[in-house]
Design a protein around this motif. Structure first.
Motif, PDB file in Angstrom:
ATOM      1  N   ALA A  21       0.834  -1.194   0.000  1.00  0.00           N
ATOM      2  CA  ALA A  21       0.000   0.000   0.000  1.00  0.00           C
ATOM      3  C   ALA A  21       0.874   1.251   0.000  1.00  0.00           C
ATOM      4  O   ALA A  21       0.555   2.230  -0.658  1.00  0.00           O
ATOM      5  N   MET A  24       2.438   1.992  -3.642  1.00  0.00           N
ATOM      6  CA  MET A  24       1.602   2.184  -4.825  1.00  0.00           C
ATOM      7  C   MET A  24       2.008   3.461  -5.546  1.00  0.00           C
ATOM      8  O   MET A  24       2.289   4.479  -4.920  1.00  0.00           O
ATOM      9  N   SER A  28       0.392   3.971 -11.864  1.00  0.00           N
ATOM     10  CA  SER A  28       0.065   2.548 -12.000  1.00  0.00           C
ATOM     11  C   SER A  28      -1.389   2.273 -11.657  1.00  0.00           C
ATOM     12  O   SER A  28      -2.035   1.423 -12.263  1.00  0.00           O
ATOM     13  N   VAL A  29      -1.918   3.003 -10.674  1.00  0.00           N
ATOM     14  CA  VAL A  29      -3.307   2.812 -10.269  1.00  0.00           C
ATOM     15  C   VAL A  29      -4.244   3.493 -11.259  1.00  0.00           C
ATOM     16  O   VAL A  29      -5.317   2.986 -11.575  1.00  0.00           O
ATOM     17  N   TYR A  45      -7.250  -2.445  -5.145  1.00  0.00           N
ATOM     18  CA  TYR A  45      -6.316  -2.250  -4.035  1.00  0.00           C
ATOM     19  C   TYR A  45      -7.100  -2.054  -2.738  1.00  0.00           C
ATOM     20  O   TYR A  45      -7.501  -0.935  -2.411  1.00  0.00           O
TER      21      TYR A  45
END
Length: 72
Positions: A21, A24, A28-29, A45
């Motif tokens: 977490a 991240m 990418s998210v 996620y």
């Protein structure tokens, strides 16, 4: 002996999830590269989803890069 092995494995998984977490990357998210993370993108996620509503300061249903940067 089996119970202690399971306990160690569970602790390892939880630690790995927490570390992930923190690592991240916004880009990418944000898979559609529109400059915001939607709830659909964040849903992959669990750690981010737990914080999503608190991080969404302007309550627009998306996380800007500035809002995402406050994720823990």
């Amino acid at each position: 002996m089996k119970n202690s092995t399971k306990a160690v494995a569970i602790v390892g998984l939880v630690s790995a999830s927490s570390a992930f977490a923190l690592d991240m990357d916004f880009n990418s998210v944000d898979v559609d590269s529109n400059g915001a993370i939607s709830m659909e993108e964040a849903s992959k996620y669990p750690e981010l989803m737990q914080q999503f509503k608190d991080l969404d300061a302007n309550k627009d249903g998306e996380l800007s890069e500035k809002e995402f940067a406050k994720a823990e």
